[in-house]
Write a protein that holds these residues in place. Structure first.
Motif, PDB file in Angstrom:
ATOM      1  N   GLY A  75       0.909  -1.114  -0.353  1.00 11.80           N
ATOM      2  CA  GLY A  75      -0.085   0.040   0.093  1.00 11.80           C
ATOM      3  C   GLY A  75       0.694   1.294  -0.171  1.00 11.80           C
ATOM      4  O   GLY A  75       0.105   2.311   0.205  1.00 11.80           O
ATOM      5  N   GLY A  76       1.809   0.938  -0.355  1.00 15.02           N
ATOM      6  CA  GLY A  76       2.843   2.183  -1.146  1.00 15.02           C
ATOM      7  C   GLY A  76       3.673   2.459   0.779  1.00 15.02           C
ATOM      8  O   GLY A  76       4.995   3.866   0.646  1.00 15.02           O
ATOM      9  N   LYS A  77       3.912   1.376   1.555  1.00 18.07           N
ATOM     10  CA  LYS A  77       4.456   1.475   2.816  1.00 18.07           C
ATOM     11  C   LYS A  77       5.519   1.345   3.084  1.00 18.07           C
ATOM     12  O   LYS A  77       6.497   2.072   2.929  1.00 18.07           O
ATOM     13  CB  LYS A  77       4.518   0.547   3.551  1.00 18.07           C
ATOM     14  N   TRP A  78       6.094   0.043   1.571  1.00 20.44           N
ATOM     15  CA  TRP A  78       7.624  -0.241   1.749  1.00 20.44           C
ATOM     16  C   TRP A  78       8.196   0.569   0.664  1.00 20.44           C
ATOM     17  O   TRP A  78       9.695   0.870   0.927  1.00 20.44           O
ATOM     18  CB  TRP A  78       6.910  -2.219   1.323  1.00 20.44           C
ATOM     19  N   ILE A  79       7.726   1.207  -0.218  1.00 20.85           N
ATOM     20  CA  ILE A  79       8.013   1.922  -1.830  1.00 20.85           C
ATOM     21  C   ILE A  79       7.168   2.475  -1.674  1.00 20.85           C
ATOM     22  O   ILE A  79       5.783   2.367  -2.247  1.00 20.85           O
ATOM     23  CB  ILE A  79       8.916   0.883  -2.866  1.00 20.85           C
ATOM     24  N   GLY A  80       7.731   3.924  -2.750  1.00 20.65           N
ATOM     25  CA  GLY A  80       6.931   5.459  -3.378  1.00 20.65           C
ATOM     26  C   GLY A  80       6.696   4.981  -4.881  1.00 20.65           C
ATOM     27  O   GLY A  80       7.503   4.298  -5.763  1.00 20.65           O
ATOM     28  N   GLY A  81       5.659   6.055  -5.108  1.00 20.52           N
ATOM     29  CA  GLY A  81       5.912   5.264  -6.772  1.00 20.52           C
ATOM     30  C   GLY A  81       6.125   6.302  -7.373  1.00 20.52           C
ATOM     31  O   GLY A  81       6.857   5.524  -8.558  1.00 20.52           O
ATOM     32  N   GLY A  82       7.246   7.177  -6.761  1.00 22.97           N
ATOM     33  CA  GLY A  82       8.334   7.495  -8.054  1.00 22.97           C
ATOM     34  C   GLY A  82       9.596   6.622  -8.339  1.00 22.97           C
ATOM     35  O   GLY A  82      10.213   6.423  -8.976  1.00 22.97           O
ATOM     36  N   ASP A  83       9.569   5.292  -7.088  1.00 23.15           N
ATOM     37  CA  ASP A  83      10.771   4.275  -7.098  1.00 23.15           C
ATOM     38  C   ASP A  83      10.395   3.242  -8.146  1.00 23.15           C
ATOM     39  O   ASP A  83      10.962   3.081  -8.839  1.00 23.15           O
ATOM     40  CB  ASP A  83      11.129   3.322  -5.961  1.00 23.15           C
ATOM     41  N   VAL A  84       8.464   3.273  -8.609  1.00 23.58           N
ATOM     42  CA  VAL A  84       8.455   2.165  -9.666  1.00 23.58           C
ATOM     43  C   VAL A  84       8.599   2.971 -10.784  1.00 23.58           C
ATOM     44  O   VAL A  84       9.394   2.337 -11.400  1.00 23.58           O
ATOM     45  CB  VAL A  84       6.940   2.349  -9.479  1.00 23.58           C
ATOM     46  N   LYS A  85       8.438   4.514 -11.048  1.00 27.03           N
ATOM     47  CA  LYS A  85       8.847   4.768 -11.983  1.00 27.03           C
ATOM     48  C   LYS A  85      10.583   4.808 -12.550  1.00 27.03           C
ATOM     49  O   LYS A  85      10.617   4.335 -13.584  1.00 27.03           O
ATOM     50  CB  LYS A  85       8.109   5.978 -12.318  1.00 27.03           C
ATOM     51  N   LEU A  86      11.244   5.624 -11.633  1.00 25.03           N
ATOM     52  CA  LEU A  86      12.492   5.008 -11.731  1.00 25.03           C
ATOM     53  C   LEU A  86      12.525   3.627 -12.008  1.00 25.03           C
ATOM     54  O   LEU A  86      14.129   3.877 -13.078  1.00 25.03           O
ATOM     55  CB  LEU A  86      13.361   5.588 -10.778  1.00 25.03           C
ATOM     56  N   GLY A  87      12.515   2.760 -11.282  1.00 23.08           N
ATOM     57  CA  GLY A  87      12.996   0.899 -11.554  1.00 23.08           C
ATOM     58  C   GLY A  87      13.006   0.825 -12.933  1.00 23.08           C
ATOM     59  O   GLY A  87      14.087   0.739 -13.500  1.00 23.08           O
ATOM     60  N   GLY A  88      11.635   1.307 -13.077  1.00 23.91           N
ATOM     61  CA  GLY A  88      10.961   1.079 -14.946  1.00 23.91           C
ATOM     62  C   GLY A  88      11.981   1.671 -15.801  1.00 23.91           C
ATOM     63  O   GLY A  88      12.216   1.080 -16.607  1.00 23.91           O
ATOM     64  N   ILE A  89      12.241   3.290 -15.451  1.00 22.09           N
ATOM     65  CA  ILE A  89      13.220   4.311 -16.619  1.00 22.09           C
ATOM     66  C   ILE A  89      14.368   3.563 -17.031  1.00 22.09           C
ATOM     67  O   ILE A  89      14.999   3.315 -17.867  1.00 22.09           O
ATOM     68  CB  ILE A  89      12.507   5.331 -16.074  1.00 22.09           C
ATOM     69  N   LEU A  90      14.426   3.266 -15.391  1.00 21.01           N
ATOM     70  CA  LEU A  90      16.643   2.408 -15.211  1.00 21.01           C
ATOM     71  C   LEU A  90      16.284   1.121 -15.635  1.00 21.01           C
ATOM     72  O   LEU A  90      17.217   1.293 -16.768  1.00 21.01           O
ATOM     73  CB  LEU A  90      16.654   2.941 -14.348  1.00 21.01           C
ATOM     74  N   GLY A  91      15.563   0.513 -15.722  1.00 23.40           N
ATOM     75  CA  GLY A  91      15.210  -0.963 -16.380  1.00 23.40           C
ATOM     76  C   GLY A  91      15.468  -1.076 -18.213  1.00 23.40           C
ATOM     77  O   GLY A  91      16.041  -1.310 -18.551  1.00 23.40           O
TER      78      GLY A  91
END
Length: 272
Positions: free
Chosen positions: A186-202
């Protein structure tokens, strides 16, 4: 070329400091947002907002000559400013020395794009460390730069037939893992920005293997950074820790040394 790289690193390191500060000011200031314009605003002291002159803006040197204080209000200026200028310059130099491609037409184009991407990811790392946020105003330009690299590689340098497919798989791995963590917690472990950043860097790393290693290295770096802080009581289990910088450091390592790392792992019997 080495001198050019150093001058670029120092100048763009100074720009990163101004960019991050201005973006934050624009997001928090109700009035006078034009004063913090990235393209039109003048350089200001972050403490007293006094306009700075040319002698105050020499990367690293000005901070040292002024002994870390503003010339006008005499208040201390964070060591973060010269540190970012130094780190940016160091990463530019290391990128030039250890660039994994030949400096032919493809290598030069991708190297220039890499320097632009470096500026954006360093800005994101700094913003995340200071304010625990990865702003879209930096994330979206990073996405554009990465898509530009993918398109240029596919259209003009399509010697690697599976490059586009592998990049898309890297996007799915880098973004998908963090999206699952985001949804489960529910967003407690990791933020939405990290999701986008992880995808872009991948997507940028252009390989499923690289995307997996990025997640692994970022996790290890995060653990190694957290353990000493937990030990001395600087943080606890409920403390929010920015994860973006670890993803970014992992990506920089893999961009410069990823092929060597994968070759070494293969030689030891690991399949990546």
């Amino acid at each position: 070329m080495f001198v050019i790289i150093v001058v670029l690193g120092l100048s763009l390191g100074s720009f990163i400091n101004a960019l991050v500060w201005r973006l934050h000011k624009q997001s928090t200031s109700v009035r006078n947002k034009h004063k913090y314009s990235i393209t039109r605003g003048r350089s200001l002291c972050p403490k007293c907002n006094h306009r700075l002159n040319a002698l105050d803006l020499i990367p690293i040197v000005s901070w040292l000559l002024l002994r870390g204080k503003c010339r006008y209000c005499k208040k201390p200026i964070s060591i973060t400013y010269p540190l970012i200028e130094f780190i940016t310059t160091l990463l530019f130099i290391l990128s030039y020395i250890y660039w994994p491609l030949k400096f032919n037409s493809e290598g030069i184009v991708l190297f220039v794009l890499w320097l632009a991407i470096l500026v954006l990811v360093i800005s994101l790392a700094l913003y995340d460390v200071r304010w625990l946020k990865l702003p879209n105003r930096l994330v979206y330009p990073l996405l554009v730069a990465v898509l530009l690299q993918v398109l240029i590689t596919v259209i003009f340098f399509n010697g690697r037939s599976n490059y586009l497919l592998n990049s898309l798989i890297g996007l799915l791995i880098g973004g998908g893992v963090f999206y699952l963590l985001f949804q489960i917690s529910g967003g407690k472990w990791i933020g939405g920005g990290d999701v986008k950043l992880g995808g872009i860097l991948g997507l940028y790393l252009g390989s499923p293997s690289m995307a997996i290693l990025m997640i692994f290295f970022a996790s290890v770096l995060g653990i190694l950074a957290s353990i000493p802080l937990l030990t001395v009581g600087k943080i606890n289990r409920k403390t929010l820790i920015p994860y973006g910088p670890f993803l970014i450091v992992a990506t920089i390592i893999l961009r410069l040394f990823g092929s060597s790392i994968i070759s070494w792992l293969s030689s030891k019997g690991f399949t990546v």
